[in-house]
Enzyme design. Structure first.
Site, short mmCIF file in Angstrom:
data_model
loop_
_atom_site.label_atom_id
_atom_site.label_comp_id
_atom_site.label_asym_id
_atom_site.label_seq_id
_atom_site.Cartn_x
_atom_site.Cartn_y
_atom_site.Cartn_z
CG HIS A 330 -18.78 -16.24 55.86
ND1 HIS A 330 -17.92 -16.07 54.80
CD2 HIS A 330 -19.68 -17.17 55.46
CE1 HIS A 330 -18.29 -16.84 53.81
NE2 HIS A 330 -19.36 -17.53 54.18
CE LYS A 508 -11.09 -2.70 56.37
NZ LYS A 508 -10.92 -4.03 55.79
NE ARG A 509 -22.06 -2.37 56.10
CZ ARG A 509 -23.29 -2.86 55.99
NH1 ARG A 509 -23.64 -3.54 54.91
NH2 ARG A 509 -24.19 -2.67 56.93
CE LYS A 514 -15.95 -5.14 58.77
NZ LYS A 514 -15.20 -6.20 58.04
CB THR A 616 -12.27 -10.54 50.42
OG1 THR A 616 -13.43 -9.81 50.83
CG2 THR A 616 -12.45 -12.00 50.76
CE LYS A 620 -12.51 -8.00 46.69
NZ LYS A 620 -13.73 -7.64 47.42
C1 26W Z 1 -27.41 -12.13 60.79
C2 26W Z 1 -26.71 -10.88 60.41
C3 26W Z 1 -25.45 -11.15 59.68
C4 26W Z 1 -25.29 -10.65 58.42
C5 26W Z 1 -24.12 -10.88 57.73
C6 26W Z 1 -24.46 -11.90 60.25
C7 26W Z 1 -23.31 -12.15 59.57
C8 26W Z 1 -23.13 -11.64 58.31
C9 26W Z 1 -21.88 -11.94 57.55
C10 26W Z 1 -21.36 -13.30 57.91
C11 26W Z 1 -20.85 -10.89 57.77
C12 26W Z 1 -19.75 -10.98 56.78
O1 26W Z 1 -19.88 -10.54 55.65
N1 26W Z 1 -18.62 -11.55 57.18
C13 26W Z 1 -17.42 -11.42 56.40
O2 26W Z 1 -17.28 -12.51 55.52
C14 26W Z 1 -16.17 -12.33 54.67
C15 26W Z 1 -16.16 -13.47 53.66
O3 26W Z 1 -15.82 -14.66 54.27
C16 26W Z 1 -14.88 -12.27 55.47
O4 26W Z 1 -13.81 -12.01 54.60
C17 26W Z 1 -14.97 -11.16 56.52
O5 26W Z 1 -13.83 -11.20 57.35
C18 26W Z 1 -16.23 -11.33 57.33
O6 26W Z 1 -16.40 -10.22 58.20
#
Ligand code: 26W
Length: 767
Positions: A330, A508-509, A514, A616, A620
């Site tokens: 992701h 968004k976060r 971003k 995503t 929406k």
């Molecule tokens: C290890 C810490 C950590 C925590 C969360 C690393 C990575 C994450 C996630 C992968 C971050 C995340 O939510 N990524 C998002 O995933 C969405 C679903 O696929 C995408 O639409 C977003 O672009 C992406 O930032």
């Protein structure tokens, strides 16, 4: 679900008697919420147990996060009894809307967790046998408030109202062993209702508990110190969700959480498979597992360990794992790819570590370049590499993202195993993100093309011939949604917005990539332009932000402070009050998103090209008929393919250009060419904004000095951004503009999570 008002009310009454010793007339909100939910659960039992007993092949979606939001309304909607329950409650003088106070189940950070929730709903709606496996955190993502513009975090007590949509399944509890402790894992099952189809899948969330009830006697005598400690720590494992998004923190407790959840899930599955009298070598005939990013990847060596414990050889176990596991990536951000210290891992889970070493040896035996192909290197375990090596399929989440995985992030692996790599573009469920949050718009569409689009989103293209005649109603409904949002924001944030303003939204976060900074600087740029009389025709605009910053992410918190200070400056200046307002909403979450998305005029998707895997929320907004102001990044690229670039507002460097620009990039030169931008940036340090924490100065420095000033090319893309944004603001309100909105809505079909899960089922799970 069949619905009979009298039976339903009698069921509610019975639960109230049994659980709360009260009746409808005297029940409080909390009691009523639980009784209504329990009454529905009771009715759904038969369908649920049918699916639980079903013997068809299933996929387990292993994820550390499920960002479910509020369950009650979407469950009632999917069961087809939302209106009926509302009416039934109204008949006894109660309002279904009162449950809007129920806390969200925020067991996730952002995109990845919400995607998991959408996929569960869509799979059930498409009758795909997908079950979620995760962690029942006691506290979900923190609750955010602002104090003097700074983010503050509080614990998220999501169980405050009780948890009537889960059942505790004591009989399926298992033990999970670490080198230093053994804990009990108890599953809580949540039904996942398909949309009006009688299918009920399961989300199984594991909670950690001590093995024996706490032994007070030995504790008091201080004899059983070690044991008492164990029991104390047991519940700690599932205490709280790590609030990091895209940044790895090497906390062993996080590794404990990950292992806890996958070990419990796999033990449960293996135990039942054996009990059914089946040979574990045939496990892939009945099961496959989707690993949602690297967080659950420790499942691979754990299943190997379990299978060898059941008599399989290493090669047999490896083969079963190869056929069972698939991996979704992701994010390409290096700081998000999980790596664990080999010593720490082997200390905590020696037998599991042994399996990782065996995988590494097997990989080495393939005669590949050890500098390009490794799982353990320099005493670090690379979880993504382990996942790619063992899994059958590796997927990215949008076309551009998968291409980057193939050509950059995992280039070596792609060249060695090209057949493993597939793209599955993300999607969203149109039930929660249109039927539930924008019911008037849904009715308008129904009146033109019927209701098939509820479960086949590409059908929305059929509104195209009606776009002209739909315009006035579309505008009216959007306006009403804006009014409601304005009222909510007035109540919760204390800021008055006029629904006649353009609602420009970025939610968004909070992350540097971003580029909330880009948006923030444009607000100041417009503000100074208006103040100086250089901009005389600025269309009245409300700039709406929503975002949580990871508590340890200093720059993200500085950006929140910056935007809050901009809001203070702008909103208190009567000279611009008829032109602009700025608001940063507190505690942005799924429920807030439901209110915001349907009320937005502009969807800001402005990440640096190549950084946002998919996004995503962009989908929406599109579904609700909002144009995208964005870069060619993530799924924005495909949004433009579907809806036409001319119907959106695209700006900025492309992913191909970014690398070249970074070679010679000098932010200072850009500031010299754009004095107003310079002025906007210098508010961080020139006393315009108040901050005695030093945060804003640090933010300024990150943009102008150091090893890699302005890493995400905010200043580079600024001129093009405001050019396109200004054009958008001036286009707003015309018939031509409103048509763009509806063309977007009509073109959103591809981005249904129903399509995504169908792709997974066909290309990967083979269900
Ligand atoms: C290890 C810490 C950590 C925590 C969360 C690393 C990575 C994450 C996630 C992968 C971050 C995340 O939510 N990524 C998002 O995933 C969405 C679903 O696929 C995408 O639409 C977003 O672009 C992406 O930032």
């Amino acid at each position: 679900m069949k619905f009979d008002r009298a039976t339903f009310l009698a069921d509610v009454e019975r639960v109230l008697h049994a659980d709360y010793a009260c009746e409808l007339k005297s029940a409080g909100r909390r009691e009523l919420y639980n009784a209504v939910s329990k009454a529905v659960m009771e009715e759904a039992y038969d369908d649920w147990s049918k699916e639980k007993k079903s013997r068809r092949r299933r996929c387990g979606y292993f994820s550390a996060e499920f960002l479910m939001g509020r369950a009650i309304y979407s469950n009632l909607l999917n069961l087809g009894i939302l209106e009926e329950v509302g009416d039934a409650l109204a008949s006894v003088g109660e309002d279904l809307n009162q449950f809007e106070e129920v806390e969200d189940a925020a067991l996730g950070n952002g995109g990845l967790g919400r995607l998991a929730a959408c996929y569960l709903e869509s799979a059930a709606s498409k009758d795909i046998a997908l079950d979620g496996y995760g962690i029942r955190y006691r506290y979900g993502l923190f609750r955010q408030t602002f104090e003097n513009g700074f983010q503050h975090e509080e614990g998220d007590d999501w169980l405050k109202w009780g948890d009537p949509w889960s059942v505790r399944v004591e009989r399926d509890a298992v033990l999970v062993r670490f080198a230093d402790q053994t804990v009990r894992a108890v599953p809580y099952d949540m039904p996942i209702f398909g949309y009006k189809n009688g299918v009920v899948n399961t989300l199984r969330l594991w909670q950690s508990e001590p093995v024996q009830a706490f032994d007070f006697a030995s504790f008091n005598e201080m004899r059983g110190e070690v044991k008492a400690n164990e029991n104390f720590n047991a519940t700690k494992i599932t205490d709280v969700l790590y609030p990091n998004d895209n940044t790895m923190v090497g906390k062993i407790l996080r590794l404990r959480q990950q292992y806890f959840m996958v070990s419990a899930s796999l033990q449960d599955i293996v135990k039942k498979y054996k009990a059914a009298g089946r040979d574990l070598r045939t496990l892939p005939e009945k099961w496959c597992f989707q690993l949602n990013d690297t967080h659950p990847v420790i499942a691979i060596p754990e299943l190997m360990r379990l299978l060898q414990g059941e008599g399989l050889t290493f090669e047999e176990a490896f083969d079963v794992c190869h056929r069972c596991f698939n991996f979704t990536n992701h994010t390409i951000m290096a700081e998000a790819l999980e790596k664990w210290d080999a010593l720490a891992l082997s200390d905590l889970l020696p037998d599991v570590y042994e399996q990782i070493v065996a995988c590494q040896q097997r990989l080495q035996g393939e005669g590949l370049d050890p500098n390009a192909f490794y799982i353990i290197r320099d005493n670090v375990v690379h979880m993504a590499n382990l996942a790619i090596y063992v899994s059958s399929h590796v997927n990215g989440v949008a076309e551009i993202h998968t291409n980057i995985l193939k050509t950059q992030t995992f280039k070596n692996w792609y060249e060695r195993y090209p057949e493993k790599f597939v793209n599955i573009t993300n999607g969203i469920t149109p039930r929660r993100w249109m039927l539930l949050n924008n019911p008037q718009m849904a009715r308008l569409i129904d009146s033109k093309i019927g209701t098939l689009w509820h479960t086949r989103l590409p059908e929305l293209k059929k509104i195209r011939p009606f776009i002209d005649e739909m315009l006035p109603e579309f505008v009216r409904i959007k306006q009403e949604n804006k009014k409601k949002l304005a009222a909510y924001i007035a109540e919760h944030e204390g800021v008055q917005l006029s629904p006649d303003f353009i609602f420009d939204v970025q939610v968004k976060r909070l992350h540097e990539y971003k580029r909330q900074m880009l948006n923030a600087l444009s607000v100041l740029w417009y503000y100074f332009g208006i103040k100086d009389g250089e901009i005389t025709d600025f269309p009245p605009t409300a700039f709406i932000f929503g975002a949580k910053a990871a508590p340890g992410y200093y720059m993200a918190k500085a950006i929140i402070k910056f935007i809050n200070e901009i809001a203070r400056l702008v909103n208190s200046d009567p000279a611009v009050s008829d032109r602009m307002k700025v608001v940063f909403v507190q505690n942005y979450n799924v429920s807030y998103a439901e209110k915001i998305v349907c009320a937005a005029d502009i969807s800001e998707q402005i990440s640096l090209a190549g950084m946002e895997a998919s996004g995503t929320s962009n989908m929406k907004f599109m579904l609700c008929g909002t144009v995208t102001l964005g870069t060619l990044d993530g799924a924005n690229v495909e949004i433009c393919e579907e809806a036409g670039r001319e119907n959106n507002y695209i700006f900025g460097a492309t992913v191909e250009e970014v690398a070249a620009i970074k070679q010679y990039y000098c932010p200072r030169e850009i500031l010299e060419q754009n004095p107003r931008l310079k002025r906007a940036l210098e508010t961080l340090v020139d006393g315009t904004l108040s901050d005695d924490s030093g945060m804003l100065r640090k933010l300024y420095e990150s943009m102008t000095t150091g090893y890699e000033p302005d890493r995400y090319l905010v200043l580079y893309d600024f001129a093009d951004y405001v050019r396109v944004k200004t054009q958008l603001l001036h286009d707003f309100g015309s018939d031509e503009f409103n048509k763009k909105c509806l063309v977007n809505m009509a073109s959103v079909g591809k981005f249904s999570a129903d399509r995504s899960v169908t792709d997974y089922a066909k290309l990967i799970w083979k269900l």
